[in-house]
Design an enzyme around this catalytic site. Structure first.
Site, PDB file in Angstrom:
ATOM      1  N   ASN A   9       0.868  -1.180   0.000  1.00 32.78           N
ATOM      2  CA  ASN A   9       0.000   0.000   0.000  1.00 32.78           C
ATOM      3  C   ASN A   9       0.904   1.229   0.000  1.00 32.78           C
ATOM      4  O   ASN A   9       1.480   1.572   1.031  1.00 32.78           O
ATOM      5  CB  ASN A   9      -0.896  -0.052   1.253  1.00 32.78           C
ATOM      6  CG  ASN A   9      -1.745   1.194   1.414  1.00 32.78           C
ATOM      7  OD1 ASN A   9      -1.793   2.044   0.528  1.00 32.78           O
ATOM      8  ND2 ASN A   9      -2.418   1.289   2.552  1.00 32.78           N
ATOM      9  N   LYS A  11       0.121   4.225  -0.313  1.00 34.70           N
ATOM     10  CA  LYS A  11      -0.572   5.381   0.290  1.00 34.70           C
ATOM     11  C   LYS A  11      -0.389   6.627  -0.588  1.00 34.70           C
ATOM     12  O   LYS A  11      -0.250   6.515  -1.799  1.00 34.70           O
ATOM     13  CB  LYS A  11      -0.100   5.581   1.730  1.00 34.70           C
ATOM     14  CG  LYS A  11      -0.300   4.303   2.563  1.00 34.70           C
ATOM     15  CD  LYS A  11      -0.211   4.527   4.050  1.00 34.70           C
ATOM     16  CE  LYS A  11      -0.432   3.199   4.769  1.00 34.70           C
ATOM     17  NZ  LYS A  11      -0.417   3.338   6.226  1.00 34.70           N
ATOM     18  N   HIS A  94      -9.744   0.898   4.604  1.00 35.17           N
ATOM     19  CA  HIS A  94      -8.508   1.098   5.377  1.00 35.17           C
ATOM     20  C   HIS A  94      -8.826   2.014   6.568  1.00 35.17           C
ATOM     21  O   HIS A  94      -9.643   2.932   6.452  1.00 35.17           O
ATOM     22  CB  HIS A  94      -7.433   1.720   4.480  1.00 35.17           C
ATOM     23  CG  HIS A  94      -6.089   1.750   5.131  1.00 35.17           C
ATOM     24  ND1 HIS A  94      -5.746   2.700   6.057  1.00 35.17           N
ATOM     25  CD2 HIS A  94      -5.018   0.938   5.008  1.00 35.17           C
ATOM     26  CE1 HIS A  94      -4.508   2.465   6.476  1.00 35.17           C
ATOM     27  NE2 HIS A  94      -4.046   1.401   5.853  1.00 35.17           N
ATOM     28  N   GLU A  96      -7.301   4.442   7.786  1.00 32.19           N
ATOM     29  CA  GLU A  96      -7.103   5.871   7.525  1.00 32.19           C
ATOM     30  C   GLU A  96      -8.326   6.452   6.830  1.00 32.19           C
ATOM     31  O   GLU A  96      -8.724   7.589   7.072  1.00 32.19           O
ATOM     32  CB  GLU A  96      -5.823   6.079   6.688  1.00 32.19           C
ATOM     33  CG  GLU A  96      -4.575   5.846   7.544  1.00 32.19           C
ATOM     34  CD  GLU A  96      -3.343   5.406   6.784  1.00 32.19           C
ATOM     35  OE1 GLU A  96      -3.310   5.485   5.543  1.00 32.19           O
ATOM     36  OE2 GLU A  96      -2.388   4.962   7.457  1.00 32.19           O
ATOM     37  N   GLU A 166      -5.617  -5.107  10.430  1.00 34.13           N
ATOM     38  CA  GLU A 166      -4.618  -4.066  10.653  1.00 34.13           C
ATOM     39  C   GLU A 166      -4.937  -3.341  11.956  1.00 34.13           C
ATOM     40  O   GLU A 166      -5.755  -2.410  11.966  1.00 34.13           O
ATOM     41  CB  GLU A 166      -4.639  -3.064   9.498  1.00 34.13           C
ATOM     42  CG  GLU A 166      -4.233  -3.660   8.169  1.00 34.13           C
ATOM     43  CD  GLU A 166      -3.667  -2.600   7.247  1.00 34.13           C
ATOM     44  OE1 GLU A 166      -2.545  -2.779   6.775  1.00 34.13           O
ATOM     45  OE2 GLU A 166      -4.334  -1.584   7.021  1.00 34.13           O
ATOM     46  N   GLY A 172       2.081   2.188  10.829  1.00 32.00           N
ATOM     47  CA  GLY A 172       3.023   3.300  10.709  1.00 32.00           C
ATOM     48  C   GLY A 172       3.721   3.667  12.012  1.00 32.00           C
ATOM     49  O   GLY A 172       4.374   4.707  12.106  1.00 32.00           O
ATOM     50  N   SER A 211       3.119  -2.169  10.342  1.00 26.15           N
ATOM     51  CA  SER A 211       4.570  -2.191  10.591  1.00 26.15           C
ATOM     52  C   SER A 211       5.219  -3.531  10.262  1.00 26.15           C
ATOM     53  O   SER A 211       6.111  -3.999  10.982  1.00 26.15           O
ATOM     54  CB  SER A 211       4.875  -1.783  12.043  1.00 26.15           C
ATOM     55  OG  SER A 211       4.448  -0.455  12.274  1.00 26.15           O
TER      56      SER A 211
HETATM   57  P1  PGA Z   1       2.578   0.248   7.688  1.00 27.04           P
HETATM   58  O1  PGA Z   1       1.121   0.453   7.006  1.00 27.04           O
HETATM   59  O2  PGA Z   1       3.134  -1.038   7.132  1.00 27.04           O
HETATM   60  O3  PGA Z   1       3.357   1.456   7.290  1.00 27.04           O
HETATM   61  O4  PGA Z   1       2.333   0.152   9.156  1.00 27.04           O
HETATM   62  C1  PGA Z   1       0.262  -0.628   6.785  1.00 27.04           C
HETATM   63  C2  PGA Z   1      -1.031  -0.141   6.189  1.00 27.04           C
HETATM   64  O5  PGA Z   1      -1.530   0.906   6.614  1.00 27.04           O
HETATM   65  O6  PGA Z   1      -1.596  -0.783   5.296  1.00 27.04           O
END
Ligand code: PGA
Length: 251
Positions: A9, A11, A94, A96, A166, A172, A211
């Site tokens: 992803n 982003k 997601h 976010e 997740e 993140g 992460s």
């Molecule tokens: P990250 O993000 O690996 O940077 O923690 C994962 C995601 O949001 O899909």
């Protein structure tokens, strides 16, 4: 056994040049992966990445999709448009998008239904916040997110569905869930999927996200109900993403 799936992803990162360079590096690493590999660039870079990945075994995905069809929906990108530029996958729900863009369960039902109807494989994301985990609500939150959406889909949708667990506190932050924590939640999700979709539930791939790095991927992939990963930050470095794909292939 379910085939492993690793999705990157990207982003809201990058430029046409950097996305092309990343896709070129992944494409050059070539064949021999047992795991299915997907990259999800920002919408505007889908065409350039699609061209680079054409003829490779790496699939293209989007990070979001319209819950509406073609027409007067300013700013939306429809399922048909994603298929048109070569997408095979799309991330839906997601955290976010749920938190920053107020995506409701109802909107997610529409997005999933549109994706499936167009032949896309949706990667539907669920996960609890730190406060919810600390209040011992992880199970009710995650199962509630599944229950609020999945029973509204046609049973046949289960054939193309992918779920990503997740935990919001791991995204993140560098603070990944332990293999035990991931397996525990994946076990709850697996049981719920088998009850919502009695025929297909046990075949739906369950990804872990939050992460994921080359260092922690092997222990996560050793869990019986972790079928792959949704990777954010580490998917922006070809070397790291390829190492995660490699450990999924050998797990
Ligand atoms: P990250 O993000 O690996 O940077 O923690 C994962 C995601 O949001 O899909």
């Amino acid at each position: 056994m379910r085939k492993r799936l690793i999705a990157g992803n990207w982003k809201s990162n990058g430029s046409s040049a950097s996305c092309a360079a990343l896709a070129t590096a992944l494409a050059a690493a070539g064949k021999g992966r047992d795991a299915e590999v997907v990259v999800c660039p920002p919408f505007v870079f889908l065409p350039v990445v699609s061209q680079i990945l054409a003829g490779t075994e790496i699939h293209l995905g989007a990070q979001n999709i319209s819950g509406f069809g073609i027409g007067a929906f300013t700013g939306e990108v429809s399922a048909e448009m994603l298929v048109d530029v070569g997408c095979r996958y799309v991330i839906v729900g997601h955290s976010e998008r749920r938190a920053l863009f107020a995506e409701s369960d109802g909107a997610l039902v529409s997005k999933l239904a549109r994706a499936v109807a167009a032949g896309l494989r949706p990667i539907f994301c669920v996960g609890e916040t730190l406060a919810q985990r600390e209040a011992d609500e992880a199970r009710s939150v995650v199962c509630g997110q599944l229950d609020a959406v999945l029973p509204h889909l046609e049973p046949a949708a289960a054939k193309s569905l992918v779920i990503a667990y997740e935990p919001v506190w791991a995204i993140g932050t560098g603070q990944t869930a332990s293999a035990e924590q991931a397996q525990e939640v994946h076990g709850w999700i697996r049981a719920r999927l088998e009850s919502i979709f009695p025929e297909q539930g046990r075949r739906i791939p369950l990804l872990y996200g939050g992460s994921v790095t080359p260092a922690n991927a092997p222990s996560l992939f050793a869990c019986p109900d972790v079928d792959g990963a949704l990777v954010g930050g580490a998917s922006l470095k070809a070397e790291d993403f390829l190492a995660i794909c490699q450990s999924a292939s050998s797990a």
